[in-house]
Write an enzyme that holds these catalytic residues in place. Structure first.
Site, PDB file in Angstrom:
ATOM      1  N   CYS A   1     -25.047  -6.623 -36.032  1.00 46.53           N
ATOM      2  CA  CYS A   1     -25.779  -7.545 -35.180  1.00 46.53           C
ATOM      3  C   CYS A   1     -26.539  -6.723 -34.149  1.00 46.53           C
ATOM      4  O   CYS A   1     -25.993  -5.810 -33.547  1.00 46.53           O
ATOM      5  CB  CYS A   1     -24.785  -8.480 -34.494  1.00 46.53           C
ATOM      6  SG  CYS A   1     -25.434  -9.274 -33.017  1.00 46.53           S
TER       7      CYS A   1
ATOM      8  N   LYS B   1      10.498  14.954 -49.208  1.00 46.66           N
ATOM      9  CA  LYS B   1      10.348  15.873 -48.076  1.00 46.66           C
ATOM     10  C   LYS B   1      10.560  17.304 -48.550  1.00 46.66           C
ATOM     11  O   LYS B   1      11.454  17.556 -49.365  1.00 46.66           O
ATOM     12  CB  LYS B   1      11.396  15.572 -47.000  1.00 46.66           C
ATOM     13  CG  LYS B   1      11.190  14.256 -46.276  1.00 46.66           C
ATOM     14  CD  LYS B   1      12.338  13.963 -45.329  1.00 46.66           C
ATOM     15  CE  LYS B   1      12.119  12.596 -44.672  1.00 46.66           C
ATOM     16  NZ  LYS B   1      13.341  12.124 -44.003  1.00 46.66           N
TER      17      LYS B   1
ATOM     18  N   CYS C   1     -24.791 -10.780 -27.463  1.00 50.42           N
ATOM     19  CA  CYS C   1     -23.925 -11.412 -28.441  1.00 50.42           C
ATOM     20  C   CYS C   1     -22.541 -11.595 -27.840  1.00 50.42           C
ATOM     21  O   CYS C   1     -21.877 -10.620 -27.495  1.00 50.42           O
ATOM     22  CB  CYS C   1     -23.845 -10.540 -29.694  1.00 50.42           C
ATOM     23  SG  CYS C   1     -22.730 -11.198 -30.936  1.00 50.42           S
TER      24      CYS C   1
ATOM     25  N   ASP D   1      13.314  -0.645 -46.695  1.00 49.02           N
ATOM     26  CA  ASP D   1      12.361  -1.556 -46.069  1.00 49.02           C
ATOM     27  C   ASP D   1      13.046  -2.291 -44.922  1.00 49.02           C
ATOM     28  O   ASP D   1      13.506  -3.415 -45.065  1.00 49.02           O
ATOM     29  CB  ASP D   1      11.853  -2.552 -47.120  1.00 49.02           C
ATOM     30  CG  ASP D   1      10.621  -3.298 -46.630  1.00 49.02           C
ATOM     31  OD1 ASP D   1      10.059  -2.908 -45.593  1.00 49.02           O
ATOM     32  OD2 ASP D   1      10.222  -4.267 -47.293  1.00 49.02           O
TER      33      ASP D   1
ATOM     34  N   ALA E   1       0.831  -1.198   0.000  1.00 46.72           N
ATOM     35  CA  ALA E   1       0.000   0.000   0.000  1.00 46.72           C
ATOM     36  C   ALA E   1       0.869   1.253   0.000  1.00 46.72           C
ATOM     37  O   ALA E   1       0.613   2.210  -0.737  1.00 46.72           O
ATOM     38  CB  ALA E   1      -0.923   0.002   1.216  1.00 46.72           C
TER      39      ALA E   1
ATOM     40  N   SER F   1       4.532   8.159 -38.763  1.00 42.29           N
ATOM     41  CA  SER F   1       4.592   7.451 -40.038  1.00 42.29           C
ATOM     42  C   SER F   1       4.356   8.476 -41.153  1.00 42.29           C
ATOM     43  O   SER F   1       4.094   9.639 -40.882  1.00 42.29           O
ATOM     44  CB  SER F   1       3.546   6.341 -40.070  1.00 42.29           C
ATOM     45  OG  SER F   1       2.316   6.823 -39.618  1.00 42.29           O
ATOM     46  N   LEU F   2       4.420   8.034 -42.380  1.00 42.96           N
ATOM     47  CA  LEU F   2       4.269   8.954 -43.503  1.00 42.96           C
ATOM     48  C   LEU F   2       2.989   8.672 -44.263  1.00 42.96           C
ATOM     49  O   LEU F   2       2.528   7.533 -44.329  1.00 42.96           O
ATOM     50  CB  LEU F   2       5.440   8.797 -44.481  1.00 42.96           C
ATOM     51  CG  LEU F   2       6.824   9.164 -43.971  1.00 42.96           C
ATOM     52  CD1 LEU F   2       7.863   8.906 -45.046  1.00 42.96           C
ATOM     53  CD2 LEU F   2       6.866  10.612 -43.531  1.00 42.96           C
TER      54      LEU F   2
ATOM     55  N   TYR G   1      18.420   9.204 -41.841  1.00 42.51           N
ATOM     56  CA  TYR G   1      17.674  10.083 -42.754  1.00 42.51           C
ATOM     57  C   TYR G   1      16.867  11.159 -42.045  1.00 42.51           C
ATOM     58  O   TYR G   1      16.193  11.960 -42.690  1.00 42.51           O
ATOM     59  CB  TYR G   1      16.758   9.269 -43.668  1.00 42.51           C
ATOM     60  CG  TYR G   1      15.796   8.357 -42.951  1.00 42.51           C
ATOM     61  CD1 TYR G   1      14.739   8.863 -42.222  1.00 42.51           C
ATOM     62  CD2 TYR G   1      15.948   6.972 -43.018  1.00 42.51           C
ATOM     63  CE1 TYR G   1      13.861   8.025 -41.567  1.00 42.51           C
ATOM     64  CE2 TYR G   1      15.070   6.121 -42.378  1.00 42.51           C
ATOM     65  CZ  TYR G   1      14.030   6.656 -41.647  1.00 42.51           C
ATOM     66  OH  TYR G   1      13.171   5.825 -40.997  1.00 42.51           O
TER      67      TYR G   1
ATOM     68  N   CYS H   1     -26.810 -12.684 -37.271  1.00 45.35           N
ATOM     69  CA  CYS H   1     -25.458 -12.703 -36.731  1.00 45.35           C
ATOM     70  C   CYS H   1     -24.996 -14.148 -36.582  1.00 45.35           C
ATOM     71  O   CYS H   1     -25.676 -14.953 -35.957  1.00 45.35           O
ATOM     72  CB  CYS H   1     -25.440 -12.018 -35.369  1.00 45.35           C
ATOM     73  SG  CYS H   1     -23.882 -12.212 -34.499  1.00 45.35           S
TER      74      CYS H   1
ATOM     75  N   TYR I   1       3.946   1.445  -1.065  1.00 42.61           N
ATOM     76  CA  TYR I   1       4.599   1.492  -2.367  1.00 42.61           C
ATOM     77  C   TYR I   1       3.657   2.078  -3.416  1.00 42.61           C
ATOM     78  O   TYR I   1       4.002   2.987  -4.171  1.00 42.61           O
ATOM     79  CB  TYR I   1       5.044   0.094  -2.781  1.00 42.61           C
ATOM     80  CG  TYR I   1       5.695   0.072  -4.132  1.00 42.61           C
ATOM     81  CD1 TYR I   1       4.960  -0.251  -5.272  1.00 42.61           C
ATOM     82  CD2 TYR I   1       7.037   0.391  -4.285  1.00 42.61           C
ATOM     83  CE1 TYR I   1       5.555  -0.257  -6.516  1.00 42.61           C
ATOM     84  CE2 TYR I   1       7.636   0.387  -5.524  1.00 42.61           C
ATOM     85  CZ  TYR I   1       6.887   0.061  -6.634  1.00 42.61           C
ATOM     86  OH  TYR I   1       7.472   0.072  -7.869  1.00 42.61           O
TER      87      TYR I   1
ATOM     88  N   GLU J   1      14.533  10.389 -51.560  1.00 37.58           N
ATOM     89  CA  GLU J   1      15.488   9.337 -51.204  1.00 37.58           C
ATOM     90  C   GLU J   1      14.757   8.002 -51.157  1.00 37.58           C
ATOM     91  O   GLU J   1      13.548   7.969 -50.908  1.00 37.58           O
ATOM     92  CB  GLU J   1      16.086   9.629 -49.823  1.00 37.58           C
ATOM     93  CG  GLU J   1      15.096   9.371 -48.718  1.00 37.58           C
ATOM     94  CD  GLU J   1      15.379  10.147 -47.442  1.00 37.58           C
ATOM     95  OE1 GLU J   1      16.212   9.681 -46.681  1.00 37.58           O
ATOM     96  OE2 GLU J   1      14.752  11.199 -47.236  1.00 37.58           O
TER      97      GLU J   1
ATOM     98  N   LYS K   1      13.077   4.678 -49.915  1.00 44.94           N
ATOM     99  CA  LYS K   1      12.479   4.300 -48.637  1.00 44.94           C
ATOM    100  C   LYS K   1      12.941   2.881 -48.311  1.00 44.94           C
ATOM    101  O   LYS K   1      12.517   1.927 -48.958  1.00 44.94           O
ATOM    102  CB  LYS K   1      10.958   4.349 -48.730  1.00 44.94           C
ATOM    103  CG  LYS K   1      10.261   4.092 -47.414  1.00 44.94           C
ATOM    104  CD  LYS K   1       8.761   4.330 -47.548  1.00 44.94           C
ATOM    105  CE  LYS K   1       8.080   4.399 -46.181  1.00 44.94           C
ATOM    106  NZ  LYS K   1       8.249   3.172 -45.415  1.00 44.94           N
TER     107      LYS K   1
ATOM    108  N   LYS L   1       5.034   5.044 -53.096  1.00 46.06           N
ATOM    109  CA  LYS L   1       5.249   3.599 -53.044  1.00 46.06           C
ATOM    110  C   LYS L   1       5.343   2.982 -54.436  1.00 46.06           C
ATOM    111  O   LYS L   1       4.637   3.396 -55.358  1.00 46.06           O
ATOM    112  CB  LYS L   1       4.092   2.921 -52.284  1.00 46.06           C
ATOM    113  CG  LYS L   1       3.979   3.324 -50.818  1.00 46.06           C
ATOM    114  CD  LYS L   1       5.224   2.904 -50.065  1.00 46.06           C
ATOM    115  CE  LYS L   1       4.998   2.832 -48.569  1.00 46.06           C
ATOM    116  NZ  LYS L   1       4.239   1.687 -48.125  1.00 46.06           N
TER     117      LYS L   1
ATOM    118  N   CYS M   1     -24.522 -15.075 -32.625  1.00 43.33           N
ATOM    119  CA  CYS M   1     -25.587 -15.173 -31.625  1.00 43.33           C
ATOM    120  C   CYS M   1     -26.963 -15.377 -32.254  1.00 43.33           C
ATOM    121  O   CYS M   1     -27.945 -15.578 -31.528  1.00 43.33           O
ATOM    122  CB  CYS M   1     -25.610 -13.936 -30.731  1.00 43.33           C
ATOM    123  SG  CYS M   1     -26.184 -12.436 -31.548  1.00 43.33           S
TER     124      CYS M   1
END
Length: 703
Positions: A445, A298, A451, A128, A42, A90-91, A234, A427, A44, A124, A126, A322, A430
């Site tokens: 559903c 960029k 469900c 992987d 407690a 992320s890009l 980069y 569904c 702690y 540049e 990318k 890509k 269910c």
DNA sequence: GAGCCTCGAGTTCC
DNA sequence: CTCGAGGCTC
């Protein structure tokens, strides 16, 4: 007597953290290593709670070896967690030339740069591999962290120290420098590694990226050392001093510091040059000797990058173009229906396993009824209107190189007796009716919590990382606990230790995969999460239309649980002051408002909520403390023509300083920024006695 | 009312 | 990652 955390001054907080860190560390050691706790659980818990509360209020005081960075984890993953000082985002993606033109258009619009004026970018390859953030202090590598979810990654410093391309010491760099880049493995080294793996009867890696990831995440850095890993720098995270004024010059500096940077990095002055470089790299792709999956563009000028800023998860100033995805042919063996937490019925194609882009794929999402039938939501044909049937030969690809999708159907190979797929009206989990609302794409559903699929999925959402994040209670565990009747609803999680006490520990221990340690860990993780920030609670409830971001908006607006819950109750008739206030929140519309209020009003959901909150200590959330900002909490209206920045940019900037930007002037408006051509809004502001600033005055106010 | 942008919800594989 | 829907802007 302790001072309330909310009332602490920054100085007091600092002093207290300095006291708490060693106290907690000592207690940790006593507990884990000597197995003889010197303070009670407690005590702690109280220390830790106070520590976390102070840290939450003053994030910039966060101690390097903060206990908050050590919560759970080490045993589960083997690596400690590291919160990135600057998030690793992320890009956005471009899949064709058109997307690249749109990217350029968007940026020009945002910055108000006419089409005729030059705007340069870097381009540049990318790589992987997997991204890594390297932190240098006084020129010494002090920490290496994986990307993780972008906010928090894993500490892999020991392993990074064994990678030859990663300098251990650098000179001439700023005091603090976080270098970001990609760890990868070459084709040759990958092939050799698999030969070795085969010889040692170890499992083979599917592709170089997995091999690189697997190698970097070895618990024994001795193994990592034997793997041929490489690193291209980069980008950067936290910096104590700027590197340069352009992206290209900054990359040059990284090279000077001793990092490998990609030789195919090029500065281009327009989109034409970008696309030319893209095709050049595409042509060289097979000869590079390592995997790349596209080209990153960029904005070169770092000042412009800063003005462009960030959307929720991606920078506005960069995009990944890509390469076209690899295709493969296979057969649909079956179509199954999954039921999500909102009751949504999602069809999934079970495929004859096929390798696509180095990975074996056996499932692919089919989205919804219309997608199978070959129509989009507007009734327009997709796949030229060809529907998808069980038994069909299809081409599949991995969208964005991740999610398998069905591209097209080969009608010529379709069996004569095949029949169109009939989407279920009930569904499958269910048996309740599945209803597709007018104008909607998904069937749902109607079983609600009857469900089992919905109940389990709701629980999974509740314990998920971004909601309650209960360590040791993942999707798998939730499923078994639900099946055993241990946990039917969120409240049950918190009564679990009470109801079963040591008995449940015994039961857990008898289960496969559970030992005394993990059971104890789970119970302490549950205890820990009884303290929950308001935004996480709101998100965890799983109210329709209320995601992570809206939950944060609501939490910041209402601050405390009593405030929030009483407002929801008062708005139950969809009218009155609290209802209006809810609808007036930026980002909340009628649909979300109704979903929220109804959740509090409906008997079932309300009762479950009441059962839950009695176990929780809900932490107050404050709006972002924007240090030195003079416009926190102010409502700003921009009107007329802005000459220095565009409307979008001004809005983003104001919001980043904690202001709310509105479209119309009212008594609630604090500041009207009026450019030339301002008319009625300026007049109204003057009538209401609202402060009116010129654009220049505004800029100096926020400078 | 149309068109953009962002968010929510669902998904795969390692 | 993608799609659809909700919210906001024009």
């Amino acid at each position: 007597m302790e001072i309330e955390v909310d009332l602490l001054t920054k100085e007091q907080a600092k002093a207290e953290l300095q006291r708490l860190v060693p106290a907690l560390a000592a207690a940790d050691i006593a507990y884990h290593q000597k197995d003889s706790p010197e303070i009670s659980d407690a005590e702690y818990d109280a220390l830790k709670r106070r520590y976390l509360a102070i840290e939450a209020r003053f994030p910039d005081l966060k101690h390097e070896d903060s206990p908050s960075q050590k919560v759970g984890a080490p045993v589960a993953s083997g690596f400690s967690k590291v919160k990135h000082a600057v998030a690793m985002m992320s890009l956005g993606n471009a899949f064709d030339d058109e997307d690249v033109f749109e990217f350029d258009d968007r940026i020009r619009k945002f910055l108000n740069i006419p089409a005729g004026k030059s705007l340069s970018y870097t381009a540049e390859p990318k790589i992987d591999g997997l991204s890594l953030s390297l932190r240098y202090e006084s020129g010494r590598l002090v920490q290496a962290a994986t990307r993780g979810d972008g906010e928090t990654g894993e500490n892999v410093t020991e392993n990074a120290l064994t990678v030859r391309d990663i300098p251990k010491e650098i000179s001439g760099a700023p005091e603090v420098l976080e270098v970001r880049g990609e760890v990868y493995m070459s084709h040759d080294d990958f092939a050799q590694l698999n030969v070795d793996q085969l010889a040692n009867e170890d499992k083979l890696f599917a592709n170089p990226r997995n091999a690189a990831a697997g190698s970097l995440r070895q618990l024994d850095s001795g193994i990592t050392k034997t793997r041929a890993l490489h690193f291209f720098a980069y980008a950067w995270g936290e910096l104590s001093a700027p590197l340069a004024t352009t992206q290209a010059a900054a990359i040059d500096h990284l090279t000077e510091f001793g990092f490998s940077t990609n030789p195919l990095t090029k500065t281009c002055v327009n989109t034409g040059e970008l696309l030319e470089h893209f095709r050049d790299i595409e042509a060289k792709r097979a000869l590079l000797g390592y995997d790349i999956d596209g080209v990153v563009y960029k904005v070169n000028d770092l000042g412009l990058q800063e003005r462009l800023g960030y959307r929720t998860n991606t920078p506005r100033w960069a995009i990944a173009h890509k390469f076209p995805a690899e295709m493969a042919s296979t057969v649909i063996e079956d179509i199954e229906i999954q039921v999500g937490r909102t009751g949504a019925l999602s069809p999934v194609a079970r495929l004859k396993p096929v390798t696509v882009g180095g990975v074996v794929v056996s499932n692919a999402t089919l989205h919804n009824e219309d997608y199978i039938a070959g129509r989009d939501s507007n009734g327009q044909p997709i796949r030229e209107g060809r529907d998808i049937r069980i038994g069909d030969w299809v081409t599949v690809y991995r969208a964005g190189d991740v999610i398998p999708k069905v591209k097209d159907v080969d009608i010529s190979r379709r069996a004569k007796d095949s029949k169109p797929y009939e989407f279920p009206k009930k569904c499958p989990e269910c048996g309740s009716d599945a209803i597709r609302e007018e104008g909607e794409a998904v069937s749902r559903c109607t079983g609600g919590l009857i469900c089992p699929a919905q109940a389990v999925e709701k629980l999974k959402h509740f314990v998920s990382r971004t909601a309650f994040n209960i360590e040791g209670l993942g999707a798998k565990q939730v499923e078994t606990f639900y099946a055993d009747g241990w946990v039917q609803e969120p409240a049950d999680i918190f009564t679990l230790p009470v109801r079963y006490g040591d008995g449940s520990l015994q039961q857990l221990k008898n289960r496969e995969g559970w030992g005394a340690k993990s059971a104890e860990k789970l119970f302490s993780a549950i205890k820990e999460r009884q303290n929950i920030p308001l935004n996480r609670l709101i998100f965890g409830l799983g109210i329709r239309h209320v995601g992570e971001s809206s939950a944060m908006t609501l939490a910041r607006h209402y601050g405390s649980w009593p405030n929030f819950s009483s407002a929801m109750e008062n708005a139950r008739d969809h009218s009155g002051a609290d209802w209006d206030a809810l609808n007036a929140i930026d980002g909340v519309g009628a649909v979300m408002a109704a979903a929220l209020v109804d959740y509090f009003h409906q008997e079932q959901t309300r009762a479950a909520l009441d059962r839950l909150v009695q176990h929780l200590r809900i932490e107050t959330v404050r709006p972002p403390s924007v240090e030195g900002s003079k416009v926190v909490g102010k409502t700003i209206v921009f009107t007329g023509t802005l000459e220095k920045v565009t409307r979008a940019e001004a809005k983003a900037k104001a919001e980043s300083l904690g202001a709310k930007v509105s479209g119309s002037v009212s008594a609630k408006t604090d500041i009207v920024v009026a450019g030339p051509g301002a008319g009625s809004k300026r007049k109204k502001a003057e009538e209401l006695g609202v402060e009116v600033l010129s654009e220049d005055e505004w800029i100096s106010l926020i400078a």
